[in-house]
Design a protein around this motif. Structure first.
Motif, short mmCIF file in Angstrom:
data_model
loop_
_atom_site.label_atom_id
_atom_site.label_comp_id
_atom_site.label_asym_id
_atom_site.label_seq_id
_atom_site.Cartn_x
_atom_site.Cartn_y
_atom_site.Cartn_z
N LYS A 270 0.59 -1.31 -0.06
CA LYS A 270 -0.11 -0.01 0.15
C LYS A 270 0.86 1.18 0.00
N HIS A 271 2.06 1.06 0.54
CA HIS A 271 2.86 2.37 1.01
C HIS A 271 3.93 2.35 -0.32
N LEU A 272 3.98 1.58 -1.19
CA LEU A 272 5.17 1.51 -2.25
C LEU A 272 5.07 2.65 -3.06
N PRO A 273 3.81 3.02 -3.57
CA PRO A 273 3.73 4.47 -4.51
C PRO A 273 4.58 5.41 -3.67
N LEU A 274 4.21 5.72 -2.39
CA LEU A 274 4.46 6.75 -1.62
C LEU A 274 6.27 6.73 -1.58
N VAL A 275 6.64 5.34 -1.17
CA VAL A 275 8.16 5.26 -1.17
C VAL A 275 8.73 5.65 -2.56
N LEU A 276 8.10 5.26 -3.50
CA LEU A 276 8.66 5.42 -4.82
C LEU A 276 8.22 6.88 -5.60
N ILE A 277 7.81 7.67 -5.04
CA ILE A 277 7.58 8.90 -5.60
C ILE A 277 8.53 9.53 -6.21
N PRO A 278 8.42 9.73 -7.57
CA PRO A 278 7.16 9.99 -8.37
C PRO A 278 6.90 8.77 -9.29
N TYR A 279 7.40 7.60 -8.92
CA TYR A 279 7.31 6.51 -9.79
C TYR A 279 6.55 5.51 -9.31
N GLY A 280 5.61 5.96 -8.37
CA GLY A 280 4.52 5.02 -7.80
C GLY A 280 3.82 4.22 -8.68
N ILE A 281 3.34 4.92 -9.79
CA ILE A 281 2.37 3.93 -10.54
C ILE A 281 3.20 3.19 -11.75
N GLY A 282 4.29 3.85 -12.25
CA GLY A 282 5.19 3.11 -13.11
C GLY A 282 5.73 1.83 -12.54
N VAL A 283 6.08 1.79 -11.12
CA VAL A 283 6.65 0.50 -10.60
C VAL A 283 5.52 -0.72 -10.87
N PHE A 284 4.31 -0.22 -10.67
CA PHE A 284 3.38 -1.51 -10.64
C PHE A 284 3.25 -2.04 -11.97
N PHE A 285 3.42 -1.14 -12.95
CA PHE A 285 3.43 -1.61 -14.47
C PHE A 285 4.66 -2.53 -15.00
N SER A 286 5.81 -1.97 -14.04
CA SER A 286 7.20 -2.56 -14.66
C SER A 286 7.22 -4.03 -13.86
N ILE A 287 6.55 -4.19 -12.32
CA ILE A 287 6.55 -5.32 -11.75
C ILE A 287 5.47 -6.59 -12.71
N HIS A 288 4.44 -5.83 -13.20
CA HIS A 288 3.45 -6.74 -13.83
C HIS A 288 4.22 -7.29 -15.18
N HIS A 289 4.74 -6.49 -15.77
CA HIS A 289 5.41 -6.56 -16.90
C HIS A 289 6.62 -7.69 -16.81
N TYR A 290 7.17 -7.41 -15.92
CA TYR A 290 8.38 -8.48 -15.67
C TYR A 290 7.86 -10.11 -15.12
N ILE A 291 6.76 -9.65 -14.07
CA ILE A 291 6.19 -11.13 -13.53
C ILE A 291 5.57 -11.96 -14.91
N LYS A 292 4.99 -11.11 -15.65
CA LYS A 292 4.37 -11.71 -16.70
C LYS A 292 5.28 -12.57 -17.77
N ASN A 293 6.22 -11.98 -17.69
CA ASN A 293 7.57 -12.60 -18.48
C ASN A 293 8.55 -13.39 -17.81
N ILE A 294 8.16 -13.63 -16.19
CA ILE A 294 9.26 -14.43 -15.60
C ILE A 294 9.87 -15.80 -15.93
N ARG A 295 8.85 -16.46 -16.84
CA ARG A 295 9.45 -17.83 -17.48
C ARG A 295 10.72 -17.59 -18.50
N ASN A 296 10.61 -16.47 -18.84
CA ASN A 296 11.83 -16.30 -19.99
C ASN A 296 12.74 -15.42 -19.28
N PHE A 297 12.97 -15.59 -17.86
CA PHE A 297 14.05 -14.92 -17.20
C PHE A 297 15.35 -15.17 -17.68
#
Length: 493
Positions: A270-297
């Motif tokens: 819940k506090h990750l967006p605050l901790v990563l200001i001003p990239y709080g929204i972007g970090v969730f998109f990046s996490i989603h992108h890399y988790i989606k492609n984790i099999r190709n790590f």
């Protein structure tokens, strides 16, 4: 490249000299933590280097290494205890981490075309992140622990990718850094680097590399070092009791059922967006992108693998622990920032990329305007650097106005006021932390606990928090406010 390298190092150095050094002098220390560390330092290590005390009780909450540094400062430079403590324990470790970060990314010039701008952008974003700024500016052991964690991981990845030859000298340093992380802050200093290493090798399907770095021997070396520390504690006065508390409440207890800072499992998320200001929204998109492609790590680029391993696995583990504070996320900061910036720079969907960057700009408003004026070519690197520079400029303004903040929000004016008051007449009303101040004013402070109503002698002075105003009026009807600010009140009977 050499010219750019020198310019970048000069820029980083200037940031620390212009922002963090002034903060070191203008800030008034926090009563709950920083002044408490002065109290622990004064009460401890006088006869035993391995037993800490606080308010005449055993204090096994922290290992002794950081307090060895503070004790040395207090013995030789007591007048500058807070300034030198912050400089040696926070600012210098933070600066070293920044330089290591910049140097480390530069190694991957074969994979990334514009490696120098990328390295500068990620390092500047790290320095400008709120949590990193906070860790650099205060008297806490978190940044020193992070230096040891970062140094051990820095050596590991340098060896893994062949930038440094594996030899016993480097391995001893790597495992010594892991032990020093533990010896500075506790079990988290050991778990963090181990989780990063194992996560990376497991996801990269290369656990056999553990043999090359003599992992088993390294862990044995760490445990032998811990055993020697515990032996010194065990043979000390009250050592057995101290050791039981250390291994129980302060190790397993903090993980399973913490006595303080207990938060739910989703607290960090819940506090990750605050901790990563001003990239709080972007970090969730990046996490989603890399988790989606984790099999190709295994086919990811090197820095993607590294930043992912330094962020999400450790973040999940920290979320499972019982005790939580936002500053505990310091070791995952570099990974999340690096991963998010890589995503923003390299992600193929330029439309979404632009939206996320504009969200980051709008979080601060000012960089959005500056970017429109100065970044005509819409360079992503330049945009991200404008965001970081704006963050640091705001902190610079805060640092040069430190006295303004101290007068209105800290105990500085109240402590100055009571320095000439007879010690037997000073009371702390429902304000246990104020007892730490006796090591600044060199006077005894009498605590008044919850629900206690006393008849105090004339010329008594009561210090309390501003939210206790109504309680004071009920318990001490003849108390008059003689000094106050936004957070604290000083009363006279």
């Amino acid at each position: 490249m050499k010219l750019n390298y020198k310019k970048s190092i000069i820029k980083f150095t200037f940031i620390y000299l212009a922002i963090f050094i002034p903060l070191m002098f203008f800030r008034f220390p926090d009563i709950r933590n920083e002044i408490k560390y002065l109290a622990i330092t004064r009460e401890s290590l006088n006869n035993n280097l391995f037993i800490l005390n606080y308010l005449n009780n055993l204090y096994p909450d922290k290992p002794p290494f950081y307090f060895w540094i503070l004790k040395t400062i207090d013995v030789y430079f007591p007048k500058y205890f807070f300034q030198l403590g912050i400089l040696i324990g926070s600012i210098i470790p933070s600066y070293i981490i920044s330089i290591l970060s910049y140097n480390f990314i530069l190694n991957f010039k074969k994979t990334y075309k514009f490696i120098e701008p990328l390295s500068f952008t990620i390092t500047l974003a790290l320095i400008a992140s709120p949590l990193f700024i906070g860790g650099t500016s205060v008297l806490r052991m978190d940044m020193l622990m992070y230096l040891f964690i970062f140094s051990s991981i820095y050596l590991f990845f340098n060896m893994y990718y062949g930038f440094k030859i594996i030899n016993y000298k480097i391995l001893i340093f790597m495992y010594a850094f892991i032990f020093l992380g533990l010896f500075t802050k506790g079990i988290v200093g050991f778990i963090d680097p181990i989780i990063i290493i194992l996560s990376f090798l497991l996801l990269n399907r290369d656990l056999k590399f553990l043999k090359k770095i003599h992992f088993t021997k390294g862990v044995i070396f760490i445990f032998i070092s811990i055993a020697l520390w515990f032996f010194k504690v065990y043979t000390s006065h009250n050592g057995i009791n101290y050791l039981n508390l250390l291994l129980g409440e302060e190790t397993l207890g903090r993980i399973v059922k913490s006595k303080a800072h207990v938060r739910g499992i989703a607290y960090y998320l819940k506090h990750l967006p605050l901790v990563l200001i001003p990239y709080g929204i972007g970090v969730f998109f990046s996490i989603h992108h890399y988790i989606k492609n984790i099999r190709n790590f295994k086919n990811w680029k090197e820095l993607e693998k590294i930043f992912f391993s330094m962020s999400l696995p450790l973040f999940i583990l920290l979320s499972l622990a019982s005790g939580k504070l936002l500053i505990y996320l310091l070791p995952v900061l570099y990974g999340f920032i690096g991963l998010t910036i890589l995503y923003l720079i390299e992600f193929k969907d330029r439309h979404l990329n632009k939206i996320l960057i504009n969200i980051a700009l709008l979080n601060l408003i000012i960089p959005f305007i500056i970017n429109k004026k100065l970044n005509r070519d819409n360079s992503v690197h330049k945009t991200l650097n404008i965001i970081s520079s704006t963050m640091l400029s705001l902190i610079f303004l805060v640092s040069i106005n430190g006295n303004f903040y101290s007068k209105r929000y800290t105990l500085k004016p109240i402590i100055k006021k009571i320095e000439d008051i007879p010690e037997e007449n000073i009371y702390a009303y429902r304000f246990e932390d104020f007892q730490n101040a006796k090591y600044i004013i060199n006077k005894n402070i009498i605590p008044i606990n919850n629900g206690t109503t006393l008849i105090l002698p004339k010329e008594s002075f009561i210090i309390t928090k501003s939210n206790r105003k109504e309680d004071i009026s009920k318990d001490f009807k003849n108390a008059k406010i003689i000094l106050k600010n936004k957070n604290y009140y000083l009363y006279k009977i």
